[in-house]
Design an enzyme around this catalytic site. Structure first.
Site, PDB file in Angstrom:
ATOM      1  N   CYS A 299       1.051   5.024  -1.433  1.00  0.00           N
ATOM      2  CA  CYS A 299       0.216   3.846  -1.687  1.00  0.00           C
ATOM      3  C   CYS A 299      -1.124   3.861  -0.963  1.00  0.00           C
ATOM      4  CB  CYS A 299       0.993   2.587  -1.298  1.00  0.00           C
ATOM      5  SG  CYS A 299       2.510   2.346  -2.254  1.00  0.00           S
TER       6      CYS A 299
ATOM      7  N   HIS B 190      -3.201  -3.297   0.153  1.00  0.00           N
ATOM      8  CA  HIS B 190      -2.527  -2.381   1.088  1.00  0.00           C
ATOM      9  C   HIS B 190      -3.540  -1.683   2.005  1.00  0.00           C
ATOM     10  CE1 HIS B 190       1.423   0.086   1.536  1.00  0.00           C
ATOM     11  NE2 HIS B 190       0.938  -0.323   2.697  1.00  0.00           N
TER      12      HIS B 190
END
Length: 490
Positions: free
Chosen positions: A52, A103
């Site tokens: 991610c 993120h």
């Protein structure tokens, strides 16, 4: 010429082949199929560092991984980049909004966006009792904050009993309107309602699913629960050592050893994809109702894939197609890019770093010198063209650390901890069933791809190269010293 609106639809952990237009025999994605059919589908798109954080760094900065500094997964490293996608579009006159997953660190780092409505999914590192107040997901994450307002202070996505990296699947336990996939679409529609109609906008709709937990609403589970599903791909080169050791661990890198749990994971994953597709359909219809669809460009992609029990593997970060091969579609409205009428398939190798230059060119904005990626518009005009002949991918992953070179027809892998090599003929074996590393007829091609890898690694701080040899076992932390502030190799 009026600047077109730009909508970047980002998903999390969606592999390249789990889409109708990609030929999957089971998964149904009618809205994404429509975008592919009315735009350009880039069938050889990759995430060069497939987890991610590193993948999103490439997307937001246009840099390759050795330049943005993230070569694996590590939380808590600040994001300080001079040029970002949203920042450059903001300078170019766009109103920029992200809804959903970022993120980044700190959690409310806006990366140049004017506004963010945040939902990062379950981040264990941001939910510990020792986390500072402002960095706690219960405070900083807008979806979690909203969910507790709606359903009470104890409400949480963990109520399903599914961990965020688990292969366990079960339907969503609340009304569908409370699902995080619906929330991203709901907030995106509200943005369209309240935007400045005189200003072009950049909307990033950043969805969490199909990243686990596999928790789509019951309707979507019902679509797949009675079907006979294609089994995972298992190559002749794989062994079941890790599966036998870890196959009873709920979040193992091997996935489950129980065939029924494998099937349940597939059902849950596919259910999340079709649910996502329908919510993207809501967004497309809203763009049409607001009369901005024709002058908008939609770019759809994912940060990385999901192994989904292929080769007895689960999750991502490894060099195989399920993990690193991703979908990528560019679909402009009829008025968005005059003279450009894409309806094609492009088989050239593309990567997440190409998103930033592409969208900046569409906006008429300058592309920073720091960007390593290329605009994809030349490939939209000439789908048989080429931007690169090979791509270097990698991931720091302890004993599973890996580097790879991929082209539009084959792949060479070097496991940098062990020194093991692999070679796959993707043109004839797209699911990597046969490792041809010892095939004499491939020797020259393997040597050529190995030389490309040495070219990519020649000046790296880890010192992977000595003379003309790849050196396994070198210290290989997930963040380069330029970001971590630590001495290289420690």
């Amino acid at each position: 010429m009026k600047q077109p609106n730009i909508i970047l639809i980002m998903t999390d952990q969606l592999r390249w082949d789990c889409l109708g237009y990609a030929g999957h025999p089971d998964v149904k994605t009618p809205y994404l199929d429509t975008l592919a059919s009315t735009g350009t589908a880039f069938t050889h798109a990759y995430s060069a560092c497939p987890s991610c954080i590193a993948a999103r760094a490439a997307l937001h900065t246009g840099m390759e991984q050795s330049h943005h500094g993230r070569v694996g997964y590590e939380d808590g490293i600040p994001w300080n980049y001079e040029h970002t996608l949203a920042g450059e579009l903001s300078k170019a006159g766009y109103y920029t909004q992200c809804i959903g997953k970022m993120h980044v660190h700190p959690l409310r780092n806006y990366l140049g966006f004017h506004h963010i409505e945040l939902h990062d999914g379950y981040l264990g590192a941001a939910r510990r009792s020792s986390i500072p107040y402002r960095e706690s997901q219960f405070v900083a994450d807008d979806y979690f904050y909203w969910l507790k307002q709606e359903l009470g202070g104890a409400a949480d996505v963990t109520d399903t009993g599914i961990e965020c990296n688990s292969y366990i699947a079960r339907p969503w336990m609340h009304e569908e309107k409370y699902h995080p996939t619906n929330w991203v679409t709901d907030r995106s529609l509200d943005f369209l309602r309240r935007r400045d109609p005189e200003k072009p906008f950049f909307l990033m709709a950043s969805y969490l699913r199909p990243h686990p937990p596999f928790d789509a609403p019951q309707h979507y589970f019902d679509l797949y629960s009675t079907k006979e599903l294609r089994p995972p791909f298992v190559g002749t080169w794989e062994n079941d050592h890790d599966l036998n050791r870890d196959g009873r661990i709920y979040n193992s890198k091997s996935g489950p050893i129980d065939p029924e749990l494998i099937r349940q994971a597939q059902i849950g994953y596919y259910a999340c994809i079709t649910h996502l597709d329908h919510q993207i359909g809501r967004l497309i219809m809203a763009l049409q109702e607001h009369e901005v669809y024709d002058n908008s460009v939609i770019l759809f992609t994912s940060d990385h894939g999901e192994e989904l029990c292929d080769h007895h593997m689960f999750r991502k970060a490894r060099p195989y197609e399920g993990s690193c091969h991703i979908p990528l579609i560019l679909s402009p409205g009829k008025d968005a890019l005059p003279g450009l009428k894409p309806s094609s398939i492009c088989r050239d190798v593309t990567e997440l770093r190409d998103v930033m230059p592409t969208l900046l060119e569409i906006a008429g904005a300058p592309i920073p010198d720091s960007a390593d990626g290329h605009s994809l518009l030349p490939l939209v005009r000439e789908p048989e063209g080429s931007l690169r002949t090979w791509l270097h991918g990698e991931h720091s992953f302890d004993e599973l650390s890996n580097h790879w070179i991929v082209t539009n027809r084959d792949k060479y892998i070097w496991h940098s901890e062990t020194g093991q090599e692999q070679y796959f003929d993707l043109a004839n074996d797209p699911h990597e069933l046969r490792d041809l590393i010892h095939d004499a007829s491939c020797r020259e091609r393997i040597r050529e791809l190995r030389s490309f890898l040495m070219e990519a690694l020649r000046n790296r701080e880890e010192k992977f190269i000595e003379g003309n040899r790849l050196i396994p076992g070198r210290p290989y932390p997930p963040v380069l010293s330029s970001l971590s502030g630590k001495t290289a190799g420690y």
